[in-house]
Design a protein around this motif. Sequence first.
Motif, PDB file in Angstrom:
ATOM      1  N   TYR A 350     111.817  14.201   4.277  1.00  0.00           N
ATOM      2  CA  TYR A 350     110.547  14.687   3.738  1.00  0.00           C
ATOM      3  C   TYR A 350     110.532  14.773   2.219  1.00  0.00           C
ATOM      4  CZ  TYR A 350     108.631  15.647   8.332  1.00  0.00           C
ATOM      5  OH  TYR A 350     108.127  15.506   9.609  1.00  0.00           O
ATOM      6  N   MET A 354     108.056  12.967  -0.283  1.00  0.00           N
ATOM      7  CA  MET A 354     107.287  13.777  -1.228  1.00  0.00           C
ATOM      8  C   MET A 354     107.405  13.215  -2.643  1.00  0.00           C
ATOM      9  SD  MET A 354     107.362  17.921  -1.716  1.00  0.00           S
ATOM     10  CE  MET A 354     107.097  18.153   0.042  1.00  0.00           C
ATOM     11  N   THR A 482     104.118  18.460  13.175  1.00  0.00           N
ATOM     12  CA  THR A 482     103.247  17.989  12.097  1.00  0.00           C
ATOM     13  C   THR A 482     102.001  17.295  12.647  1.00  0.00           C
ATOM     14  OG1 THR A 482     105.158  17.709  10.646  1.00  0.00           O
ATOM     15  CG2 THR A 482     103.142  16.567  10.020  1.00  0.00           C
ATOM     16  N   TYR A 497     104.175  17.388   4.886  1.00  0.00           N
ATOM     17  CA  TYR A 497     105.597  17.451   4.548  1.00  0.00           C
ATOM     18  C   TYR A 497     106.090  18.889   4.522  1.00  0.00           C
ATOM     19  CZ  TYR A 497     104.693  12.625   3.082  1.00  0.00           C
ATOM     20  OH  TYR A 497     104.320  11.320   3.049  1.00  0.00           O
TER      21      TYR A 497
END
Length: 536
Positions: A350, A354, A482, A497
């Motif tokens: 993640y 990001m 998610t 994220y």
Amino acid sequence: MAIFDGLFRGRDHQARVDDNDAKKSQFTVSSHSVPSTGSTTPSSGLATPTEEKGLSPLGPVPEIGRLGSWKGALVLLVTSGSQFLDNVFMTSANVALSSIQEDFNVSATNLQWMISAYTLTFGGFLLLAGVLSDRYGRKLILCLGLTWLSIWTLAIGFGQSFIQLTVFRGLQGIGAALTVPSAIGIISAYFTGLDRTRALSIYASSGTVGFCVGLIFGGFLTSSLGWRYIFYFIVIITGALGILGFIVLPADNMAGKAKPKMDYVGAMLSTAGLILLQFVLSSGGVYGWGTPFIIVLLILAVALLASFVVLEKFISCPLMPLSLWKLPNFAGLWVAGFTCYGSYQNVIYYIVLMAQEVDHLSAGDTALRFLPMGVIGFIASMGTGKALEYVNGKYTLLAGLILTVLAPVPSAITASPETSFWVNVLPTSLISITAVSLIFVTTSTAILTTVPVNVKSLCGGMLNTAFQIGSGVALAISAAVTETVDIKKGHGLAEQYATGLWCSAGLAGLGLIIALLSVRRRGIGPNDRDDTACAI
């Protein structure tokens, strides 16, 4: 070598001499483990002492090495180099994905197979590779793995279609699986006492450095010469390590070893079950957990693994003796590795996304900014090895798990398009690499110094299988959460994220609770780790 000698020689010189003496008698079974009937084979089959002087289940007494010698340094270079390469293969391909997608016009759904193919075979063959190393020679299997890696790494560089790349990556993963348990087994059997702890620390640090080098190396090559050069250059290293390993690794002393029948049925069940489980975990989020074929494959994977466990209980020469799980702290340390490494890999997944998708950094810029992570990882791994000479392993384990829980928090809280990399990614990257270094060195050292020498590679394979399955489980859980919490509600990437990162913290918290309850201080203290094999 004066520097190397000065680093590793010191107050433990006499202790090492004593360790060498202990090595020669490491197959002596304690009196409470075996009835006093004269039987020389414990019921578990893990330790097989011999009355013939100077012989062990592996034949002659194994060669003892010193870390502060030229040969010891070269042995460690080959074994740690294998761990280094395995991590380079994982991360360098990640950075090159966008370029590969552009060259072959691959959909985002299919692109994941460039990574999944490698992890499927790597995780699926670890257990079998450990058994092959213990039974047929660790040097043989390690050199075979490096040769296999070289062949398919070069093939990837010349691949002309995405299907070819995917197949070659799967074959490459088999080679990587062959190198890990054999390298761990060589370190554990060749070095003794404090040298072993330090060697395992260097081995662990090579993995963390390899992770970051893969990001940097892959990022710069992809941005300059092109993604194919990643594999052109790496094959030079794998080939050189294979040749050096053939020359310097300690010989496989198989003379006098009773060669048990190979559990081929167990090998097929475990390998097929692990590969299917890895596939389901990596594909469930892509195709949907409610998809019929995902459900069927999940049931089949569980059935295969359950059948394997049942078979191992009744077969005379099991691939994985179930009595291993009765060793003190073995199960607790395995679960700690499972949860910690799963959380760590999820965090890395993640924060890399990001950096590129939220902070809008290029592959090269992302790679450069992860450089501090490699430095901290190396320092943390080496520091953990030194700390284990004085501190009980449970304390370093708990410290690592606490940091694993805390690591995702900075990025999860600050995830926003308005926040820079230095705020929403860097703190999490440094905490997470410190945590995984603490746990990798602690679990490896504690487990591998308390199991019989004839199953060290198997246990190394089992520990790394925990790491791989944990990674798949963590990503599957976070992807499902998610999808429900953010994607279906139209939330942005930063929020997605952040949710995945909170899932990492939750998984690590579960591991922390289990470790608190199941791992005991006894048996993993500085005075408890020695070279005597545990008889069961």
